[in-house]
Design a protein around this motif. Structure first.
Motif, PDB file in Angstrom:
ATOM      1  N   TYR A  26       0.848  -1.189   0.000  1.00 30.18           N
ATOM      2  CA  TYR A  26       0.000   0.000   0.000  1.00 30.18           C
ATOM      3  C   TYR A  26       0.882   1.237   0.000  1.00 30.18           C
ATOM      4  N   HIS A  27       0.275   2.331  -0.454  1.00 30.97           N
ATOM      5  CA  HIS A  27       0.902   3.643  -0.330  1.00 30.97           C
ATOM      6  C   HIS A  27      -0.050   4.557   0.420  1.00 30.97           C
ATOM      7  N   LEU A  28       0.459   5.192   1.470  1.00 24.72           N
ATOM      8  CA  LEU A  28      -0.370   6.084   2.262  1.00 24.72           C
ATOM      9  C   LEU A  28       0.108   7.506   2.080  1.00 24.72           C
ATOM     10  N   THR A  29      -0.795   8.354   1.597  1.00 27.90           N
ATOM     11  CA  THR A  29      -0.533   9.782   1.475  1.00 27.90           C
ATOM     12  C   THR A  29      -1.002  10.446   2.753  1.00 27.90           C
ATOM     13  N   ALA A  30      -0.067  11.014   3.498  1.00 29.04           N
ATOM     14  CA  ALA A  30      -0.400  11.557   4.808  1.00 29.04           C
ATOM     15  C   ALA A  30      -1.373  12.720   4.703  1.00 29.04           C
ATOM     16  N   ASP A  31      -1.220  13.548   3.695  1.00 31.52           N
ATOM     17  CA  ASP A  31      -2.122  14.678   3.488  1.00 31.52           C
ATOM     18  C   ASP A  31      -3.449  14.148   2.954  1.00 31.52           C
ATOM     19  N   GLY A  32      -4.423  14.009   3.830  1.00 30.80           N
ATOM     20  CA  GLY A  32      -5.706  13.464   3.443  1.00 30.80           C
ATOM     21  C   GLY A  32      -5.880  12.016   3.843  1.00 30.80           C
ATOM     22  N   THR A  33      -4.811  11.384   4.377  1.00 28.42           N
ATOM     23  CA  THR A  33      -4.874   9.992   4.823  1.00 28.42           C
ATOM     24  C   THR A  33      -5.474   9.109   3.730  1.00 28.42           C
ATOM     25  N   LYS A  34      -4.846   9.141   2.560  1.00 25.54           N
ATOM     26  CA  LYS A  34      -5.326   8.351   1.429  1.00 25.54           C
ATOM     27  C   LYS A  34      -4.508   7.074   1.332  1.00 25.54           C
ATOM     28  N   LEU A  35      -5.165   5.940   1.476  1.00 23.02           N
ATOM     29  CA  LEU A  35      -4.502   4.650   1.363  1.00 23.02           C
ATOM     30  C   LEU A  35      -4.795   4.058  -0.002  1.00 23.02           C
ATOM     31  N   GLU A  36      -3.735   3.765  -0.738  1.00 19.47           N
ATOM     32  CA  GLU A  36      -3.863   3.219  -2.089  1.00 19.47           C
ATOM     33  C   GLU A  36      -3.202   1.845  -2.138  1.00 19.47           C
ATOM     34  N   LYS A  37      -3.934   0.862  -2.631  1.00 17.61           N
ATOM     35  CA  LYS A  37      -3.379  -0.475  -2.786  1.00 17.61           C
ATOM     36  C   LYS A  37      -2.617  -0.537  -4.107  1.00 17.61           C
ATOM     37  N   LEU A  38      -1.317  -0.788  -4.016  1.00 21.94           N
ATOM     38  CA  LEU A  38      -0.484  -0.797  -5.215  1.00 21.94           C
ATOM     39  C   LEU A  38      -0.515  -2.151  -5.915  1.00 21.94           C
ATOM     40  N   PHE A  39      -0.350  -3.232  -5.203  1.00 15.28           N
ATOM     41  CA  PHE A  39      -0.490  -4.547  -5.810  1.00 15.28           C
ATOM     42  C   PHE A  39      -0.666  -5.601  -4.729  1.00 15.28           C
ATOM     43  N   VAL A  40      -1.312  -6.687  -5.125  1.00 11.47           N
ATOM     44  CA  VAL A  40      -1.519  -7.851  -4.264  1.00 11.47           C
ATOM     45  C   VAL A  40      -0.963  -9.061  -5.006  1.00 11.47           C
ATOM     46  N   GLU A  41      -0.050  -9.768  -4.380  1.00 14.94           N
ATOM     47  CA  GLU A  41       0.576 -10.915  -5.012  1.00 14.94           C
ATOM     48  C   GLU A  41       0.366 -12.158  -4.159  1.00 14.94           C
ATOM     49  N   PRO A  42       0.543 -13.331  -4.722  1.00 10.54           N
ATOM     50  CA  PRO A  42       0.396 -14.561  -3.930  1.00 10.54           C
ATOM     51  C   PRO A  42       1.361 -14.576  -2.747  1.00 10.54           C
ATOM     52  N   LYS A  43       0.852 -14.990  -1.610  1.00 14.39           N
ATOM     53  CA  LYS A  43       1.670 -15.027  -0.400  1.00 14.39           C
ATOM     54  C   LYS A  43       2.281 -16.390  -0.156  1.00 14.39           C
ATOM     55  N   ASP A  44       1.975 -17.350  -1.021  1.00 16.09           N
ATOM     56  CA  ASP A  44       2.537 -18.687  -0.878  1.00 16.09           C
ATOM     57  C   ASP A  44       3.161 -19.123  -2.203  1.00 16.09           C
ATOM     58  N   ALA A  45       3.709 -20.315  -2.220  1.00 15.39           N
ATOM     59  CA  ALA A  45       4.445 -20.802  -3.384  1.00 15.39           C
ATOM     60  C   ALA A  45       3.580 -20.811  -4.640  1.00 15.39           C
ATOM     61  N   ILE A  46       4.191 -20.450  -5.759  1.00  8.72           N
ATOM     62  CA  ILE A  46       3.534 -20.482  -7.066  1.00  8.72           C
ATOM     63  C   ILE A  46       4.027 -21.735  -7.786  1.00  8.72           C
ATOM     64  N   CYS A  47       3.123 -22.686  -7.973  1.00  9.88           N
ATOM     65  CA  CYS A  47       3.515 -23.987  -8.527  1.00  9.88           C
ATOM     66  C   CYS A  47       3.185 -24.153 -10.002  1.00  9.88           C
ATOM     67  N   THR A  48       2.304 -23.329 -10.552  1.00  9.15           N
ATOM     68  CA  THR A  48       1.862 -23.577 -11.925  1.00  9.15           C
ATOM     69  C   THR A  48       1.506 -22.280 -12.618  1.00  9.15           C
ATOM     70  N   VAL A  49       1.737 -22.250 -13.919  1.00  6.16           N
ATOM     71  CA  VAL A  49       1.362 -21.127 -14.770  1.00  6.16           C
ATOM     72  C   VAL A  49       0.837 -21.697 -16.086  1.00  6.16           C
ATOM     73  N   ALA A  50      -0.036 -20.937 -16.744  1.00  6.17           N
ATOM     74  CA  ALA A  50      -0.584 -21.377 -18.035  1.00  6.17           C
ATOM     75  C   ALA A  50      -0.881 -20.161 -18.881  1.00  6.17           C
ATOM     76  N   CYS A  51      -0.623 -20.266 -20.190  1.00  5.74           N
ATOM     77  CA  CYS A  51      -0.912 -19.206 -21.143  1.00  5.74           C
ATOM     78  C   CYS A  51      -2.138 -19.576 -21.975  1.00  5.74           C
ATOM     79  N   HIS A  52      -2.910 -18.557 -22.300  1.00  2.99           N
ATOM     80  CA  HIS A  52      -4.086 -18.748 -23.153  1.00  2.99           C
ATOM     81  C   HIS A  52      -3.637 -19.120 -24.564  1.00  2.99           C
ATOM     82  N   PRO A  53      -4.372 -19.982 -25.269  1.00  4.86           N
ATOM     83  CA  PRO A  53      -3.913 -20.461 -26.587  1.00  4.86           C
ATOM     84  C   PRO A  53      -3.928 -19.422 -27.690  1.00  4.86           C
TER      85      PRO A  53
END
Length: 1243
Positions: free
Chosen positions: A679-706
């Protein structure tokens, strides 16, 4: 030359100089005074200074030994008088107390360093520039005429006088100006060009030598620049970049104006500038770095001379001239590697996230596996700092956000310091941890001059590094007692770079560094519940108090331990003479456990397991807090380097919680939580912005669309996240219920549905665009994790494989006018893990085929036509290997008339099996990059014209690579790069073949790789044609002893086949018959099994059968060499493989050795594997023990006469070890093991 002239000075360990008393021919004998070679008589009370003139009180140190006449006026080595308000920057800044003296030049290894510039024979040694011809080197920036003698004191000598003007500096300022003007006239006839102007603030650490700032001497990986008339060529593996000079040009160094100095507050002062000279302006090497927040001057700039000798535009260092926004400028440089990292999805949430810039740009710094990622949020752009071969274990950043220090954990660990403006690694420390454990914690001082590291391992060590000196050894080390616990956090005192604190879960340690004594004193008092009569809790982090001589340590019980730093008087000579800490107070700060403790401006800041962020003043009174965001446990807090602006009318700062109710003004900051959210918090106005959410555990598989640029990522935390990999934007995701993790993902050929396998055995079929369920209830026919999912080419069947060695089959049926998926059958067909599950197409009927490959070496094909409900029919079973186990398989593209299955095994071999008969048709040497291939895929083609030139993409334990088809054993046809040092979990390819994606498993990241096939083709062409690449795979090459012996054996086999004792005319041929192949193989040290011999025969006999219909019964020497290289063990016979076999077949005796009993050994030879008969065994042992004539079996007329007479009880010991079997029985010399993963045989 007198001894005084040769070496008037001696350098001590402290960097100071001492003077030996020397004879002075020009002066009277000095009484009670030290001799002064620089012409000034010292007062009785003054200490002699051999290198410098007597300094006026308050004056800055002047290395050019001239006394300044006006107090406060700086000396100008370029003979220009500075204005009264200008600040002078000499070659060396005055050394602070405790600093180590660094001379003008590093001492030369082969000749003595001459501080007074000794004259070299014929010409002067120039370490920084090209060698000058026919003239002397002048370190004081002046070009000498041929008839003039060099004057180190800047005085011009008259030919007829031949002596120094020893009182030149005592003349008036007019005389000094005249000398300066005269020196300028000697500078040459070329056009002199002034380089002046102000430059943006750049804080470069002080001891980075000025030679590094030269463009020609930048040899750092990762830097990119576009130069007029030159190009940069990158080299793989973190290698250097070489500047390619234009043809006919000459590179010289020019000394432009001094770069502007910036004090700690960022103010600029204009400095005088020099002019470009036609030949070479020489500047002694000097050090630049952060001293009181400023730069040291005197940087060099390189330029090219055209063939006419005229200077071209100057070239400056990227480090010294770059600005903050230089890193993300558009890079149009061509890709020069077969695989280039273009994006990193995910990040290592166990390491901190730093805010680098927070004004017009929002730039973050974090770690992804072994790569440092600098991410511009607004531009959605990444820059990757690549240089580590192991996973990065810790990182830190300087207070001004300029210098980044990273360290890794593993063999050959590195510490790398990067410039965040350019991405250039300015210094790398090799062998920082010889034990191979790596680094656990790292910290950098407030002024960025020193680094401190704590090693990772049972026996920890703390080291302090003077990294700006470009040294490879620490300035000070200390071995930590195991009683202190595992230290995992480290920080410097921001107001004193000689003080540090670290902590484990149970012990905090205070360090005090005495640089002059090379001592790191420490204090680590033990805390118990009796110390405060209360539960303290486990330590998390520690900091130095803002304005008190105290240390604060946070605990997971929400408490703060306050330590007093006690500093006894310096007169004490006992242990108490070192500072120590003493616990003085336990403050119950809050209920929640504190995970983060830091300071910023006038606040002490905490983050806790409930996601609360609280601010305290120096008295530990709360000022403000953020608790309404409902965040996960706080992992890191990183504040902007820019102080907050004062409150204005439009400001919206919240009030604090004090009685006054003042506005709570604080810097903006970045928050990273344990669930991998930033997150990024802008103190002026107390604005909380979510920048990114990623997996918190192991990534075992990936797949691409055909057929769309979509990437699906599955994690063990139950998250499926879909990205647009071209625009690098997150599209949508789904998180499944807690406790189930995604283990496999596959799109069907139409791209309409996504098959998902979970760790508890469930199989979901989801809509590809919404991730909603396509079936009412998931299939739950498996009791273990689903490892593989595959769809048939017509999407009529779906097959899965699980960890219980079971294959399950599902099909589409039409019910009530709708296509519905339903379970068909399952079968536990293997007794080891299933490595691959593959659908194919029957060429006769266009019906699907299903095959599975197991670690049990079985290739099984199923009969889908005869499969019915709850009965999965097996069509055939074939064994693929005899010793090694298979790792993966794929359909070989139709490059030939024969259709093959390509199977890789643990012996680094690639085998081609006929898709119908399952006969092994070829065995080829595969890529040998440290470990066997684990997964392989055929690279898609864009057009039909590319069908005749195909490529494979593969992964092994930690690398991703490319292979050009057809496979023939040529090592130049492959290329690989480290992608995930801790292991690759999966791989997928984009539909157009432009990108490869690798999943890193427990490093929680996915890396996107751009594929550049032309670079790989170029490498193949450089490797040579025909047999040239194969000659390099044998010892000595084409002209070596091994190949000459092979030729001898090859032709001797012709004699043997014609009869040794024949009197008929010999016929020498270029071929030998197939029956001779095994004998020649054994003669050159390769002992194939009977199955491998049959594979060789099949490969040779049917090599041309499809094209010509004929069977080959002979082989020439070049083809024999290829067969030998492709079939032999890739790393020879090693003790590792033999010892592994003894561990499987034998037992451990009372002495701890792995042995096989003699009776068991003989029984195994007669009953297991390709067993022998009693006669064969006795004959072989008789020959091995020298009871039969050498070569008795290979000579047709020779027979055994001793085999039946051998006494096995006497010849063989009761217990046979691997070493006895190898050296005493077989008589082999086994090579040392390499760093590769050797072939593994399973029984």
């Amino acid at each position: 030359m007198s001894d005084a002239e040769k070496s008037p000075l001696e350098e001590t360990e402290d960097g100071e100089t001492e003077m030996e008393e020397e004879y002075n021919p020009d002066y009277q004998k000095l009484e009670d005074e030290e001799y002064n070679p620089d012409y000034q008589k010292l007062e009785d009370e003054e200490e002699y200074n051999p290198d410098y003139q007597k300094l006026e009180e308050g004056e800055e140190y002047n290395p050019d030994y001239q006394k300044l006449e006006e107090e406060g006026e700086e000396y100008n080595p370029n003979y220009q008088k500075l204005e009264d308000e200008e600040e002078y920057y000499p070659d060396y800044q005055r050394l602070e107390e405790g600093e180590e003296y660094n001379p003008d030049y590093q001492r030369l290894e082969e000749e003595e360093y001459n501080p007074d510039y000794q004259k070299l024979e014929d010409e002067e040694y120039n370490p920084d520039y090209q060698k000058l011809e026919d003239e002397e080197y002048n370190p004081d920036y002046q070009k000498l005429e041929d008839e003039e003698e060099y004057n180190p004191d800047y005085q011009k000598l008259e030919d007829e006088e031949g002596e120094e003007d020893t009182l030149a500096w005592k003349e008036s300022q007019e005389t000094e100006a005249a000398i300066a003007k005269e020196m300028e006239e000697q500078a040459g006839e070329g056009q002199e060009e002034e380089i002046a102007g102000e430059q943006k603030e750049i804080a470069v650490p002080q001891e980075i030598t000025q030679a590094m700032m030269s463009f020609e001497q930048l040899t750092f990986p990762g830097s990119q620049s576009i130069e007029s008339g030159a190009s940069l060529k990158k080299q793989s593996g973190g290698g250097s970049e070489h500047l390619l000079e234009p043809e006919g040009s000459e590179v010289v160094e020019l000394s432009p104006s001094e770069i502007p100095n910036l004090d700690q507050n960022g103010s600029e002062e204009q400095q005088p500038s020099d002019e470009l000279v036609e030949k070479t302006d020489q500047t002694p090497e000097r050090e630049v770095g952060p001293e009181k927040g400023g730069w040291r001057k005197g940087k060099r700039v390189s330029c090219y001379l055209n063939p006419e000798g005229k200077a071209a535009a100057p070239k400056e260092s990227l480090v010294s001239t770059s600005t903050e926004d230089a890193l993300f400028r558009k890079d149009d440089s061509a890709r020069v590697f077969p695989l280039t990292m273009t994006w990193a999805f995910g990040w290592n949430s166990s390491l901190p996230v730093f805010s680098i810039r927070d004004e017009n740009q929002r730039v973050l710094l974090y770690v992804c596996a072994h790569t440092v990622v600098i991410y511009d949020v607004f531009r959605n752009s990444q820059h990757h700092l690549q240089g580590h071969a192991n996973v990065i274990s810790c990182l830190c950043i300087s207070e001004d956000r300029r210098w980044i220090a990273t360290a890794d954990k593993g063999p050959d660990c590195l510490i790398i310091i990067w410039d965040s403006f350019t991405g250039i690694p300015v210094h790398t420390i090799f062998d920082s941890c010889p034990e191979g454990n790596g680094i656990r914690a790292i910290a950098i001082t407030h002024d960025a001059k020193y680094l401190a590291t704590i090693s990772d391992g049972k026996d920890q060590k703390i080291c302090i590094w003077k990294w700006t000196l470009a040294v490879e050894t620490p300035a000070c080390t200390l071995d930590l007692n195991k009683e202190y616990g595992f230290q995992n956090y480290l920080i410097f005192n921001p107001t004193n770079n000689k003080e540090l604190v670290s902590n484990s879960k149970t012990r905090a340690i205070y360090y005090s560094w005495y640089e002059e004594k090379n001592t790191l004193a420490h204090s680590a008092p033990l805390l118990t519940e009796k110390t405060f009569n209360k539960l303290v809790g486990k330590f998390s982090q520690s900091v130095f108090h803002l304005n008190l001589t105290q240390i604060l340590s946070a605990t997971m019980e929400g408490k703060l331990v306050v330590w007093d730093i006690r500093r006894p008087p310096p007169s004490a000579i006992t242990f108490l003479g070192f500072p120590y800490i003493k616990p003085c107070k336990l403050v119950h700060l809050q209920k929640e456990g504190i995970t983060v403790l830091t300071t910023i401006d006038s606040y002490i800041v905490t983050g806790d397991i409930k996601g609360n962020i609280k601010f305290y003043d120096h008295t530990l009174s709360i000022v403000n807090w953020y608790s309404h965001f409902k965040l996960s446990p706080i992992r890191t807090l990183s504040f902007s380097k820019t102080p907050p602006p004062p409150a204005a009318e439009k400001s919206n700062y919240p009030p604090d919680c004090t009685l006054k109710g003042d506005l709570f003004i604080v810097r903006n900051f970045v928050i990273a939580t344990s669930d991998a959210t930033v997150y990024h918090l802008t103190a002026d106005g107390t604005k909380l912005e979510k920048l990114f959410v990623e997996p918190k555990d192991a990534i075992c598989t990936v797949a691409c669309h055909p057929y769309q640029p979509l990437l699906a990522v599955g994690s063990l935390c139950g998250m499926i996240k879909v990205w647009d990999y071209e625009s690098k934007t997150y599209l949508f995701s789904r998180v499944f219920e807690k406790g189930i993790g995604v283990q496999s993902l596959t799109y069907n050929p139409e791209g309409a549905i996504l098959g998902v396998g979970f760790t508890e055995g469930a199989v979901y079929i989801l809509d590809a665009m919404s991730l909603e369920n396509e079936i009412a209830e998931p299939f739950k026919y498996s009791r273990s994790g689903v490892t593989h999912i595959s769809f048939s080419h017509d999407s009529h069947y779906m097959a899965t494989a699980d960890e219980n060695y079971t294959v399950a089959l599902y099909q589409v049926v039409v019910k009530h006018g709708q296509r519905v998926w339903e379970y068909l059958a399952r079968l536990r067909s293997h007794h080891r893990s299933i490595q691959s599950l593959l659908f194919g197409v029957n060429l006769d009927s266009n019906e699907p085929r299903l095959l599975s490959l197991g670690r049990d070496r079985l290739l099984i094909e199923y009969n889908l036509l005869k499969t019915c409900k709850d009965h999965l029919e097996v069509l055939d079973i074939h064994r693929t290997d005899q010793g090694c186990y298979p790792t993966c398989m794929v359909w070989y593209p139709p490059l030939t008339k024969e259709l093959f299955l390509l199977i890789c095994n643990s012996g680094y071999k690639v085998k081609l099996f006929n898709s119908t008969t399952k006969m092994c048709r070829k065995t080829l040497l595969g890529p040998t990059y440290g470990s066997p291939i684990e997964q392989i895929q055929l690279l898609p083609v864009k057009t039909t014209s590319e069908l005749q030139k195909r490529y494979l993409v593969f992964i092994n334990r930690d690398k991703v690579g490319l292979q050009i088809l057809p496979v023939d054993g040529n090592p130049h046809k492959t290329s690989a790069i480290i992608c995930h040092p801790n292991g690759v979990a999966g791989m997928t390819l984009s539909y157009d073949g432009c990108y490869a994606f690798t999943a890193g498993g427990h490093d929680r990241s996915v890396v996107q790789w751009e594929i550049n096939l032309s670079a790989l083709e170029a490498a193949v062409s450089l490797g040579g044609e025909d047999l040239t690449p194969f000659y390099g795979l044998v010892a000595g090459g084409r002209e070596g002893q091994f190949y000459r012996e092979l030729e001898d054996y090859f032709y001797y086999s012709q004699l043997r086949s014609q009869g040794i004792d024949t009197m008929e005319t010999r016929e020498v041929s270029e071929h030998i018959c197939l029956s001779e192949v095994p004998y020649v193989m054994r003669a050159i040290g390769f002992y194939p099994s009977e199955e491998k011999i049959n594979d060789m025969f099949n490969e040779i006999k049917f090599g041309e059968y499809v094209d010509t219909g004929k069977i080959v019964d002979k082989i020439n020497l070049p083809d024999f060499l290829k067969v030998y290289i492709n079939h032999r063990p890739p790393f020879g016979n090693t003790m590792t493989g033999i010892q592994h076999s003894f561990k499987v077949l034998g037992y451990t005796n009372s002495e701890g050795k792995t042995v096989i009993q003699r009776e068991d050994f003989l029984r195994l030879l007669l009953t297991k594997g390709e067993h022998m008969t009693q006669e064969e065994m006795l004959d072989c042992l008789a020959t091995l023990f020298g009871m039969n004539p050498e070569g008795w079996k290979s000579e047709p007329a020779t027979t055994s006469v001793k085999g039946s007479e051998i006494c096995l009880e006497e010849a063989l010991p009761d217990e046979i070890t691997a070493e006895v079997f190898t050296t005493e029985i077989l008589g082999l010399t086994i090579s040392e093991d390499s760093g590769q993963d050797h072939m593994v045989s399973e029984v």
